[in-house]
Design a protein around this motif. Structure first.
Motif, PDB file in Angstrom:
ATOM      1  N   TRP A 176       0.826  -1.207   0.000  1.00 25.61           N
ATOM      2  CA  TRP A 176       0.000   0.000   0.000  1.00 25.61           C
ATOM      3  C   TRP A 176       0.862   1.259   0.000  1.00 25.61           C
ATOM      4  O   TRP A 176       0.624   2.195  -0.760  1.00 25.61           O
ATOM      5  CB  TRP A 176      -0.934  -0.011   1.195  1.00 25.61           C
ATOM      6  CG  TRP A 176      -1.560   1.316   1.484  1.00 25.61           C
ATOM      7  CD1 TRP A 176      -1.331   2.136   2.546  1.00 25.61           C
ATOM      8  CD2 TRP A 176      -2.541   1.996   0.676  1.00 25.61           C
ATOM      9  NE1 TRP A 176      -2.081   3.269   2.473  1.00 25.61           N
ATOM     10  CE2 TRP A 176      -2.838   3.218   1.328  1.00 25.61           C
ATOM     11  CE3 TRP A 176      -3.175   1.694  -0.521  1.00 25.61           C
ATOM     12  CZ2 TRP A 176      -3.747   4.139   0.821  1.00 25.61           C
ATOM     13  CZ3 TRP A 176      -4.089   2.609  -1.030  1.00 25.61           C
ATOM     14  CH2 TRP A 176      -4.366   3.804  -0.362  1.00 25.61           C
ATOM     15  N   MET A 179       2.515   1.633  -3.436  1.00 30.25           N
ATOM     16  CA  MET A 179       1.545   2.040  -4.444  1.00 30.25           C
ATOM     17  C   MET A 179       1.185   3.523  -4.280  1.00 30.25           C
ATOM     18  O   MET A 179       1.130   4.268  -5.252  1.00 30.25           O
ATOM     19  CB  MET A 179       0.282   1.194  -4.344  1.00 30.25           C
ATOM     20  CG  MET A 179      -0.769   1.523  -5.402  1.00 30.25           C
ATOM     21  SD  MET A 179      -2.258   0.501  -5.238  1.00 30.25           S
ATOM     22  CE  MET A 179      -2.932   1.133  -3.697  1.00 30.25           C
ATOM     23  N   ARG A 180       0.971   3.937  -3.036  1.00 31.47           N
ATOM     24  CA  ARG A 180       0.625   5.334  -2.777  1.00 31.47           C
ATOM     25  C   ARG A 180       1.760   6.264  -3.190  1.00 31.47           C
ATOM     26  O   ARG A 180       1.534   7.336  -3.753  1.00 31.47           O
ATOM     27  CB  ARG A 180       0.300   5.518  -1.295  1.00 31.47           C
ATOM     28  CG  ARG A 180      -0.282   6.873  -0.951  1.00 31.47           C
ATOM     29  CD  ARG A 180      -0.721   6.930   0.495  1.00 31.47           C
ATOM     30  NE  ARG A 180       0.402   6.721   1.405  1.00 31.47           N
ATOM     31  CZ  ARG A 180       0.297   6.788   2.730  1.00 31.47           C
ATOM     32  NH1 ARG A 180      -0.875   7.010   3.288  1.00 31.47           N
ATOM     33  NH2 ARG A 180       1.348   6.611   3.488  1.00 31.47           N
ATOM     34  N   HIS A 181       3.000   5.810  -2.922  1.00 35.70           N
ATOM     35  CA  HIS A 181       4.162   6.610  -3.311  1.00 35.70           C
ATOM     36  C   HIS A 181       4.256   6.739  -4.834  1.00 35.70           C
ATOM     37  O   HIS A 181       4.523   7.828  -5.360  1.00 35.70           O
ATOM     38  CB  HIS A 181       5.431   5.967  -2.750  1.00 35.70           C
ATOM     39  CG  HIS A 181       6.690   6.676  -3.112  1.00 35.70           C
ATOM     40  ND1 HIS A 181       7.048   7.889  -2.570  1.00 35.70           N
ATOM     41  CD2 HIS A 181       7.690   6.345  -3.977  1.00 35.70           C
ATOM     42  CE1 HIS A 181       8.210   8.283  -3.077  1.00 35.70           C
ATOM     43  NE2 HIS A 181       8.611   7.364  -3.938  1.00 35.70           N
ATOM     44  N   SER A 182       4.031   5.623  -5.530  1.00 31.22           N
ATOM     45  CA  SER A 182       4.102   5.639  -6.995  1.00 31.22           C
ATOM     46  C   SER A 182       3.026   6.522  -7.603  1.00 31.22           C
ATOM     47  O   SER A 182       3.285   7.311  -8.517  1.00 31.22           O
ATOM     48  CB  SER A 182       3.969   4.213  -7.539  1.00 31.22           C
ATOM     49  OG  SER A 182       5.029   3.404  -7.087  1.00 31.22           O
ATOM     50  N   VAL A 183       1.797   6.406  -7.086  1.00 31.38           N
ATOM     51  CA  VAL A 183       0.694   7.243  -7.581  1.00 31.38           C
ATOM     52  C   VAL A 183       0.983   8.712  -7.315  1.00 31.38           C
ATOM     53  O   VAL A 183       0.748   9.580  -8.170  1.00 31.38           O
ATOM     54  CB  VAL A 183      -0.641   6.819  -6.932  1.00 31.38           C
ATOM     55  CG1 VAL A 183      -1.743   7.829  -7.255  1.00 31.38           C
ATOM     56  CG2 VAL A 183      -1.039   5.432  -7.404  1.00 31.38           C
ATOM     57  N   GLY A 184       1.518   9.012  -6.140  1.00 36.98           N
ATOM     58  CA  GLY A 184       1.866  10.391  -5.809  1.00 36.98           C
ATOM     59  C   GLY A 184       2.900  10.962  -6.757  1.00 36.98           C
ATOM     60  O   GLY A 184       2.801  12.122  -7.176  1.00 36.98           O
ATOM     61  N   ASN A 185       3.903  10.145  -7.107  1.00 34.74           N
ATOM     62  CA  ASN A 185       4.929  10.600  -8.061  1.00 34.74           C
ATOM     63  C   ASN A 185       4.322  10.927  -9.421  1.00 34.74           C
ATOM     64  O   ASN A 185       4.680  11.925 -10.054  1.00 34.74           O
ATOM     65  CB  ASN A 185       6.014   9.529  -8.223  1.00 34.74           C
ATOM     66  CG  ASN A 185       6.973   9.494  -7.050  1.00 34.74           C
ATOM     67  OD1 ASN A 185       7.065  10.448  -6.283  1.00 34.74           O
ATOM     68  ND2 ASN A 185       7.686   8.385  -6.897  1.00 34.74           N
ATOM     69  N   VAL A 186       3.407  10.075  -9.878  1.00 38.66           N
ATOM     70  CA  VAL A 186       2.758  10.320 -11.167  1.00 38.66           C
ATOM     71  C   VAL A 186       1.943  11.606 -11.123  1.00 38.66           C
ATOM     72  O   VAL A 186       2.012  12.449 -12.029  1.00 38.66           O
ATOM     73  CB  VAL A 186       1.857   9.125 -11.561  1.00 38.66           C
ATOM     74  CG1 VAL A 186       1.003   9.473 -12.781  1.00 38.66           C
ATOM     75  CG2 VAL A 186       2.703   7.896 -11.834  1.00 38.66           C
ATOM     76  N   LEU A 187       1.166  11.781 -10.056  1.00 30.49           N
ATOM     77  CA  LEU A 187       0.334  12.980  -9.944  1.00 30.49           C
ATOM     78  C   LEU A 187       1.176  14.249  -9.868  1.00 30.49           C
ATOM     79  O   LEU A 187       0.818  15.282 -10.445  1.00 30.49           O
ATOM     80  CB  LEU A 187      -0.570  12.874  -8.711  1.00 30.49           C
ATOM     81  CG  LEU A 187      -1.677  11.818  -8.779  1.00 30.49           C
ATOM     82  CD1 LEU A 187      -2.426  11.742  -7.457  1.00 30.49           C
ATOM     83  CD2 LEU A 187      -2.649  12.114  -9.916  1.00 30.49           C
ATOM     84  N   ARG A 188       2.324  14.170  -9.171  1.00 33.18           N
ATOM     85  CA  ARG A 188       3.175  15.357  -9.059  1.00 33.18           C
ATOM     86  C   ARG A 188       3.777  15.747 -10.404  1.00 33.18           C
ATOM     87  O   ARG A 188       4.059  16.923 -10.647  1.00 33.18           O
ATOM     88  CB  ARG A 188       4.263  15.114  -8.008  1.00 33.18           C
ATOM     89  CG  ARG A 188       3.763  15.316  -6.575  1.00 33.18           C
ATOM     90  CD  ARG A 188       4.897  15.265  -5.582  1.00 33.18           C
ATOM     91  NE  ARG A 188       5.400  13.905  -5.417  1.00 33.18           N
ATOM     92  CZ  ARG A 188       4.892  13.020  -4.554  1.00 33.18           C
ATOM     93  NH1 ARG A 188       3.852  13.360  -3.799  1.00 33.18           N
ATOM     94  NH2 ARG A 188       5.408  11.808  -4.443  1.00 33.18           N
ATOM     95  N   TRP A 192       0.312  18.168  -9.408  1.00 34.00           N
ATOM     96  CA  TRP A 192      -0.404  18.054  -8.125  1.00 34.00           C
ATOM     97  C   TRP A 192       0.554  18.364  -6.985  1.00 34.00           C
ATOM     98  O   TRP A 192       1.665  17.856  -6.923  1.00 34.00           O
ATOM     99  CB  TRP A 192      -0.956  16.644  -7.965  1.00 34.00           C
ATOM    100  CG  TRP A 192      -1.818  16.455  -6.753  1.00 34.00           C
ATOM    101  CD1 TRP A 192      -3.000  17.037  -6.489  1.00 34.00           C
ATOM    102  CD2 TRP A 192      -1.541  15.571  -5.640  1.00 34.00           C
ATOM    103  NE1 TRP A 192      -3.504  16.586  -5.281  1.00 34.00           N
ATOM    104  CE2 TRP A 192      -2.621  15.684  -4.739  1.00 34.00           C
ATOM    105  CE3 TRP A 192      -0.493  14.703  -5.331  1.00 34.00           C
ATOM    106  CZ2 TRP A 192      -2.693  14.968  -3.554  1.00 34.00           C
ATOM    107  CZ3 TRP A 192      -0.568  13.988  -4.146  1.00 34.00           C
ATOM    108  CH2 TRP A 192      -1.653  14.122  -3.271  1.00 34.00           C
TER     109      TRP A 192
END
Length: 200
Positions: A176, A179-188, A192
């Motif tokens: 978890w 995954m949250r770290h990876s999603v955050g990188n994509v959004l940034r 974001w």
């Protein structure tokens, strides 16, 4: 009975309100027993000579700074009670114990997840990284804490169930976090900026 034994017995039978008010006296404090410079990531205690307090009082009572032991311990909101580890008896920590240990000028409070010859594998409940901590760095063990005004003993069945489940679901929690770290990188990458408030 010695004066020290009498004082110890008195502390153990104190009502919660009196015991909590004694926290800052035992820690030798002003308004903030934690001092300055505490890390936001580690559950740590700085600015207090904890070794001296443990030797003199036989226990150390304080609040903590950081989110590394969340959800069990909340940043600056809960009170911990530490007892020294009697190294002369040869007694060591066990898996599940929460150890107080020293790293340079900081005191850190994290959970033992493995016992080895001469050292421990230790990790915060809310952390990803596992630390190798030598026996000589260990100062004490968490024996009880107050979550607000609710008293929790580290020998209670509820508490033992908590840490066993928490360690058992470690692989899920790791997935978890990754995954949250990876999603955050994509959004940034798309601009974001994240949420601008304390997470806990």
């Amino acid at each position: 009975m010695s004066d020290q034994a009498v004082a110890e017995k008195t502390r153990e039978t104190m009502p919660i309100s009196d015991r909590m008010s004694a926290v800052h006296t035992i820690a030798g404090t002003g308004t903030d027993v934690l001092g300055e410079g505490a890390s936001a990531s580690d559950q740590c205690i700085v600015g207090v000579d904890i070794e001296s307090v443990l030797a003199r009082e036989g226990l150390f009572v304080s609040t903590t700074v950081g989110i590394s032991m969340f959800p069990m311990l909340r940043n600056r909101r809960d009170t911990i009670i530490i007892r020294p580890l009697d190294a002369t008896s040869g007694k060591r920590l066990a898996v599940g114990d929460v150890a107080l240990y020293r790293v340079a000028d900081r005191y850190v409070l994290h959970r033992v997840i493995g016992v080895r010859d001469g050292w421990y594998a230790i990790r915060g409940d809310n952390c990803v990284t596992t630390e190798h901590v030598a026996d000589k760095q260990i100062l004490g063990r968490l024996v009880e804490f107050y979550r607000g005004t609710r008293h929790i003993s580290c020998t209670s069945p509820w508490y033992r169930c908590y840490w066993r489940v928490w360690l058992a679901i470690w692989p899920l929690r790791l997935c978890w976090k990754q995954m949250r770290h990876s999603v955050g990188n994509v959004l940034r990458r798309f601009g974001w900026q994240g949420l601008h408030h304390e997470p806990f």
